[in-house]
Structures are given as structure tokens and as C-alpha cells.
Design an enzyme around this catalytic site. Structure first.
Site, PDB file in Angstrom:
ATOM      1  N   ASP A 223      -1.518   1.559  -1.234  1.00 18.67           N
ATOM      2  CA  ASP A 223      -1.735   1.766  -2.664  1.00 18.67           C
ATOM      3  C   ASP A 223      -0.423   1.519  -3.417  1.00 18.67           C
ATOM      4  O   ASP A 223      -0.409   1.484  -4.654  1.00 18.67           O
ATOM      5  CB  ASP A 223      -2.311   3.152  -2.961  1.00 18.67           C
ATOM      6  CG  ASP A 223      -1.434   4.283  -2.457  1.00 18.67           C
ATOM      7  OD1 ASP A 223      -0.451   4.012  -1.731  1.00 18.67           O
ATOM      8  OD2 ASP A 223      -1.739   5.449  -2.789  1.00 18.67           O
ATOM      9  N   SER A 224       0.658   1.290  -2.673  1.00 21.65           N
ATOM     10  CA  SER A 224       1.911   0.841  -3.293  1.00 21.65           C
ATOM     11  C   SER A 224       1.699  -0.501  -3.991  1.00 21.65           C
ATOM     12  O   SER A 224       2.562  -0.930  -4.767  1.00 21.65           O
ATOM     13  CB  SER A 224       3.027   0.725  -2.251  1.00 21.65           C
ATOM     14  OG  SER A 224       2.599  -0.050  -1.143  1.00 21.65           O
TER      15      SER A 224
ATOM     16  N   ASP B 265      -5.083   1.811   2.508  1.00 30.39           N
ATOM     17  CA  ASP B 265      -4.920   3.126   1.877  1.00 30.39           C
ATOM     18  C   ASP B 265      -6.168   3.484   1.092  1.00 30.39           C
ATOM     19  O   ASP B 265      -6.684   2.651   0.324  1.00 30.39           O
ATOM     20  CB  ASP B 265      -3.744   3.089   0.883  1.00 30.39           C
ATOM     21  CG  ASP B 265      -2.466   3.673   1.455  1.00 30.39           C
ATOM     22  OD1 ASP B 265      -2.515   4.343   2.508  1.00 30.39           O
ATOM     23  OD2 ASP B 265      -1.414   3.464   0.820  1.00 30.39           O
TER      24      ASP B 265
ATOM     25  N   LYS C  94      -6.191   5.054   5.542  1.00 34.04           N
ATOM     26  CA  LYS C  94      -5.142   6.067   5.526  1.00 34.04           C
ATOM     27  C   LYS C  94      -5.343   6.966   4.313  1.00 34.04           C
ATOM     28  O   LYS C  94      -5.689   6.473   3.239  1.00 34.04           O
ATOM     29  CB  LYS C  94      -3.752   5.410   5.470  1.00 34.04           C
ATOM     30  CG  LYS C  94      -2.598   6.403   5.465  1.00 34.04           C
ATOM     31  CD  LYS C  94      -1.262   5.756   5.802  1.00 34.04           C
ATOM     32  CE  LYS C  94      -0.639   4.952   4.690  1.00 34.04           C
ATOM     33  NZ  LYS C  94      -0.389   5.727   3.462  1.00 34.04           N
TER      34      LYS C  94
ATOM     35  N   GLU D 112      -3.705  10.662   2.273  1.00 37.74           N
ATOM     36  CA  GLU D 112      -2.503  11.482   2.141  1.00 37.74           C
ATOM     37  C   GLU D 112      -2.829  12.978   2.150  1.00 37.74           C
ATOM     38  O   GLU D 112      -3.769  13.418   1.489  1.00 37.74           O
ATOM     39  CB  GLU D 112      -1.772  11.141   0.828  1.00 37.74           C
ATOM     40  CG  GLU D 112      -1.217   9.735   0.793  1.00 37.74           C
ATOM     41  CD  GLU D 112      -0.397   9.449  -0.467  1.00 37.74           C
ATOM     42  OE1 GLU D 112      -0.158  10.382  -1.267  1.00 37.74           O
ATOM     43  OE2 GLU D 112       0.012   8.284  -0.633  1.00 37.74           O
TER      44      GLU D 112
ATOM     45  N   GLU E 163       6.546  10.245   5.823  1.00 36.64           N
ATOM     46  CA  GLU E 163       7.387   9.594   4.818  1.00 36.64           C
ATOM     47  C   GLU E 163       8.443  10.549   4.262  1.00 36.64           C
ATOM     48  O   GLU E 163       8.123  11.669   3.834  1.00 36.64           O
ATOM     49  CB  GLU E 163       6.506   9.063   3.668  1.00 36.64           C
ATOM     50  CG  GLU E 163       7.321   8.418   2.536  1.00 36.64           C
ATOM     51  CD  GLU E 163       6.487   7.610   1.548  1.00 36.64           C
ATOM     52  OE1 GLU E 163       5.296   7.354   1.806  1.00 36.64           O
ATOM     53  OE2 GLU E 163       7.051   7.216   0.506  1.00 36.64           O
TER      54      GLU E 163
HETATM   55  N1  LIG Z   1       8.440  -0.680  -3.498  1.00 37.40           N
HETATM   56  C1  LIG Z   1       7.913   0.501  -3.129  1.00 37.40           C
HETATM   57  N2  LIG Z   1       8.271   1.056  -1.960  1.00 37.40           N
HETATM   58  C2  LIG Z   1       7.750   2.228  -1.566  1.00 37.40           C
HETATM   59  O1  LIG Z   1       8.098   2.708  -0.461  1.00 37.40           O
HETATM   60  C3  LIG Z   1       6.800   2.872  -2.398  1.00 37.40           C
HETATM   61  C4  LIG Z   1       6.447   2.235  -3.613  1.00 37.40           C
HETATM   62  N3  LIG Z   1       7.014   1.077  -3.953  1.00 37.40           N
HETATM   63  N4  LIG Z   1       5.561   2.782  -4.469  1.00 37.40           N
HETATM   64  C5  LIG Z   1       4.769   3.872  -4.015  1.00 37.40           C
HETATM   65  C6  LIG Z   1       5.550   4.788  -3.208  1.00 37.40           C
HETATM   66  C7  LIG Z   1       6.664   5.441  -3.970  1.00 37.40           C
HETATM   67  N5  LIG Z   1       7.646   5.621  -2.948  1.00 37.40           N
HETATM   68  C8  LIG Z   1       8.925   6.069  -3.163  1.00 37.40           C
HETATM   69  C9  LIG Z   1       9.619   5.703  -4.282  1.00 37.40           C
HETATM   70  C10 LIG Z   1      10.908   6.134  -4.500  1.00 37.40           C
HETATM   71  C11 LIG Z   1      11.516   6.998  -3.604  1.00 37.40           C
HETATM   72  C12 LIG Z   1      12.881   7.455  -3.865  1.00 37.40           C
HETATM   73  O2  LIG Z   1      13.630   6.828  -4.578  1.00 37.40           O
HETATM   74  N6  LIG Z   1      13.265   8.584  -3.282  1.00 37.40           N
HETATM   75  C13 LIG Z   1      14.590   9.147  -3.435  1.00 37.40           C
HETATM   76  C14 LIG Z   1      14.540  10.542  -2.899  1.00 37.40           C
HETATM   77  C15 LIG Z   1      15.559  11.399  -3.551  1.00 37.40           C
HETATM   78  C16 LIG Z   1      15.473  12.846  -3.088  1.00 37.40           C
HETATM   79  O3  LIG Z   1      14.734  13.187  -2.176  1.00 37.40           O
HETATM   80  O4  LIG Z   1      16.209  13.632  -3.663  1.00 37.40           O
HETATM   81  C17 LIG Z   1      15.612   8.338  -2.654  1.00 37.40           C
HETATM   82  O5  LIG Z   1      16.759   8.265  -3.105  1.00 37.40           O
HETATM   83  O6  LIG Z   1      15.282   7.815  -1.572  1.00 37.40           O
HETATM   84  C18 LIG Z   1      10.814   7.377  -2.466  1.00 37.40           C
HETATM   85  C19 LIG Z   1       9.520   6.900  -2.247  1.00 37.40           C
HETATM   86  C20 LIG Z   1       7.170   5.129  -1.696  1.00 37.40           C
HETATM   87  N7  LIG Z   1       6.234   4.104  -2.086  1.00 37.40           N
HETATM   88  C1  LIG Z   2       4.750   3.297   2.207  1.00 38.97           C
HETATM   89  C2  LIG Z   2       3.411   3.283   2.880  1.00 38.97           C
HETATM   90  C3  LIG Z   2       3.349   4.264   3.998  1.00 38.97           C
HETATM   91  C4  LIG Z   2       2.292   3.488   1.906  1.00 38.97           C
HETATM   92  O1  LIG Z   2       1.563   4.434   1.917  1.00 38.97           O
HETATM   93  C5  LIG Z   2       2.072   2.429   0.888  1.00 38.97           C
HETATM   94  O2  LIG Z   2       2.706   1.374   0.952  1.00 38.97           O
HETATM   95  O3  LIG Z   2       1.250   2.665  -0.005  1.00 38.97           O
HETATM   96 MG   LIG Z   3       0.333   4.575   0.204  1.00 39.77          MG
END
Ligand SMILES: Nc1nc(=O)c2c([nH]1)NC[C@@H]1CN(c3ccc(C(=O)N[C@@H](CCC(=O)O)C(=O)O)cc3)CN21
Ligand SMILES: CC(C)C(=O)C(=O)O
Ligand SMILES: [Mg+2]
Length: 309
Positions: free
Chosen positions: A59-60, A98, A128, A130, A197
Site C-alpha cells: 500500500d506504499s 497489502d 498482508k 497490519e 518494521e
Molecule cells: N518510500 C517509502 N518507503 C517506505 O518504507 C514506506 C513508504 N514509502 N510509505 C509508506 C510507509 C511509510 N514508511 C515510513 C516512512 C518514514 C519513516 C521514517 O522516516 N521513520 C523515521 C523514524 C524516526 C523515529 O523513530 O524517531 C526514521 O528516521 O527512520 C519510516 C517508515 C514505510 N513505508
Molecule cells: C514496507 C512494506 C513492508 C509495506 O508494507 C509496503 O510497502 O506497503
Molecule cells: Mg504496507
């Protein structure tokens, strides 16, 4: 041209199709499982050619393909369409789709109906979903309907608002303990695999010996049975910052901008199209055509071929 087979059909099959059983065997043999997302036919042909084990139509797609700022608006119709395209590009990889937000949470019936659409309309081999807690019942219901289910714990982007944003999870003893309970419950419910994740590596390390099903990590350290990354992230297809768990294996955004710039420059300078990109007409046909035009208009001397002789 005759009805030409798809490019991938011309390759000799190099391995047997990946199955739930072969994924479990990989885990038991300590062979890492490689999963990546894909959202269309060309990306599917690439990941198939690269020999990945599992392909996720995530779903990303909402953020990577549709330009939205969260996965919440993704719909079953959208993900089914993308899954159908991916299916056509795969031969041996295991296809997981997803279930989007709002397509499975409310009832077991809703969950089964949504999962069935991915199987019937797109040829998905698993879905999948969540979350733990009551979502374990949804997983169990889908499994009971004969559809393999992959669980997803830790950072669950569909409920990021409730989690306080896209933040790493399982950073407190209480959270980590609840995650273990949810993981065991999803396994007991019959999930064929689990995605973890954005959780501390040390938490994943403790969880791994407790689980018999394959565990695929994304930001969960190196001890999981496999890894998953988003297509756009690993190829550097988008501008801007990425999550900490992303490693970019290419920077294609810049290369694509350069390619399109090259095209724009050549069009503007009259360098493209060149002769090799244009179609010819036999001189006598051109002459006859010009004569008939001259008759139509009552005077001659038109050269409308568009290209100098
Ligand atoms: N391009 C992309 N990659 C992805 O993995 C993803 C998406 N889009 N869109 C849907 C979700 C959103 N996701 C994400 C998006 C951003 C972070 C992120 O920036 N996390 C911070 C965490 C900071 C903290 O825990 O304090 C990081 O710095 O990693 C994590 C997962 C995973 N999925
Ligand atoms: C990052 C993976 C696990 C996901 O759920 C997605 O791409 O939507
Ligand atoms: Mg997903």
C-alpha cells in the site's frame, strides 16, 4: 509483427516457483529471503529477473506511485489493479498484496471478501495485513478461507496516527512484550510469514528464536529470516529523505532527469527525431500522392513529407 510472447516468457525457467513451503525451507536452511515491493509490469519483470523470492504490492503505492502523503487512502481497487500488472511480470516469485486500510479491520467477513478479490482478480498468493490484537482474528478468518496471510507488526503505517507518527516501535519493555505476544498470536492464527518494521534490532533478536514462520524485516536489524525494501527507496527513484532503514543501491532519479533533459534538448535543437527514427515512403508513391493533392487543390508543388529529400 506476429503475436509476440512477453519478454520474460522467452527466458528459460531457471528455478521452480516460490511457495509457502519453499519459503519455510529457506528459513530452515538459514538462507535469507529477499522481498521487494513492485507496483507495475516493468518493475515486476526487473525483480523477477533479479531472482527475488517474494514481491509485495505494498500500500506504499499510495506514497510512492500516487504521490499521497500516507498509505491510508489506498483502495482495494487501486491495489488490485497494480497487483494484476505485477502478476503479469512474475513467473516464479511469490506475490503478496497489502490489504489497504479500511478493507479488513471491521469484520472477518470484510477481511475475507477483500482478500478474495486479490486472489481472484489479481492472482495474489498471499495478502498482508497490519497489526496484532483483534487483527489476529482477521488473519485467522482469511487463513480459514484458504488464503495465506502475512502479518505485519512494529511500525504499521496504516495506523501511524495512533502510533504518534511514523516512528520506530517496540522501544519500551511494555511495547516489545506486547509485540512478542502479537507475533506468537499471528503465528498461531496460521500466518505464513511475518513482516517486522522499524523496531530495535535487539528486540527482533529476542523474537526470532520464538517464531517458526519466516520473518521478513524492514528496519528490524539483521537477524530476521529476510529483508524487504520499497522499490523506489532501493533504486533512489524519488527525491527527498528516506527512512533510516533504507539503503539506496542506485540513484535513478538523477539519471532519469538527465535522460529526459537530453530528450528535451534534442527536440528543441531539432536533433531528434533523426532519419533513423522516421518512416520512408516509396518515391513513386510520394509522387502519386503529391499529384493527387495537386489535383485536389488545383495547383501543385506541395512537399508535405515534412522531411527534406
Ligand atoms: N518510500 C517509502 N518507503 C517506505 O518504507 C514506506 C513508504 N514509502 N510509505 C509508506 C510507509 C511509510 N514508511 C515510513 C516512512 C518514514 C519513516 C521514517 O522516516 N521513520 C523515521 C523514524 C524516526 C523515529 O523513530 O524517531 C526514521 O528516521 O527512520 C519510516 C517508515 C514505510 N513505508
Ligand atoms: C514496507 C512494506 C513492508 C509495506 O508494507 C509496503 O510497502 O506497503
Ligand atoms: Mg504496507
Amino acid at each position: 509483427m506476429s503475436a509476440s510472447p512477453r519478454v520474460i516468457d522467452q527466458q528459460a525457467p531457471s528455478r521452480a516457483p516460490v511457495t509457502v513451503t519453499s519459503l519455510l525451507e529457506k528459513k530452515h536452511h538459514g538462507e535469507k529471503i529477499v522481498m521487494v515491493t513492485a507496483y507495475d509490469y516493468p518493475s515486476a519483470t526487473v525483480v523477477e529477473a533479479a531472482g527475488v523470492d517474494m514481491v509485495l504490492v505494498g500500500d506504499s503505492a499510495a506514497t510512492t506511485v500516487l504521490g499521497l502523503d500516507s498509505t491510508v487512502p489506498a483502495t482495494v481497487d487501486e491495489l488490485v489493479m497494480l497487483s494484476r500488472a505485477v502478476r503479469r511480470g512474475l513467473r516464479t516469485a511469490f506475490l503478496v498484496s497489502d490489504l489497504p486500510f479500511g478493507s479488513y479491520e471491521a469484520s472477518d467477513l470484510e477481511a475475507v471478501k477483500s482478500a478474495q478479490r486479490f486472489v481472484k482478480e489479481a492472482g495474489a498468493q498471499a495478502v498482508k495485513l497490519e497489526g496484532g490484537g483483534v487483527m489476529v482474528d482477521r488473519a485467522r478468518a482469511i487463513v480459514a478461507a484458504g488464503i495465506p496471510v502475512v502479518g505485519h507488526l512494529g511500525l504499521t503505517p496504516q495506523t501511524a496516527t495512533a502510533l504518534g507518527g511514523l516512528r520506530a516501535q517496540g522501544k519500551s519493555a511494555a511495547q516489545a512484550t506486547r509485540m512478542v505476544a502479537d507475533a506468537l498470536a499471528l503465528q498461531e492464527a496460521g500466518c505464513c510469514a511475518l513482516v517486522l518494521e522499524a523496531i530495535p534490532a535487539a528486540v527482533a533478536d529476542e523474537l526470532m528464536p520464538l517464531l517458526e514462520i519466516p520473518v521478513i524485516g524492514i528496519g528490524a536489524g539483521a537477524s530476521t529470516d529476510g529483508q524487504v525494501l520499497v522499490w523506489h527507496d532501493l533504486l533512489g527513484l524519488l527525491e527527498g529523505r528516506t527512512a533510516k532503514f533504507v539503503k539506496q543501491y542506485a540513484h535513478l532519479h538523477g539519471q532519469m532527469v538527465e535522460a529526459v533533459r537530453g530528450y528535451a534538448t534534442e527536440v528543441r535543437q531539432g536533433e531528434f527525431p533523426a532519419r533513423e527514427h522516421t518512416y520512408a515512403i516509396a518515391p513513386e508513391e510520394l509522387q502519386a500522392f503529391q499529384s493527387s493533392l495537386a489535383q485536389l487543390h488545383g495547383h501543385g508543388d506541395h512537399d508535405i513529407s515534412g522531411y527534406p529529400a
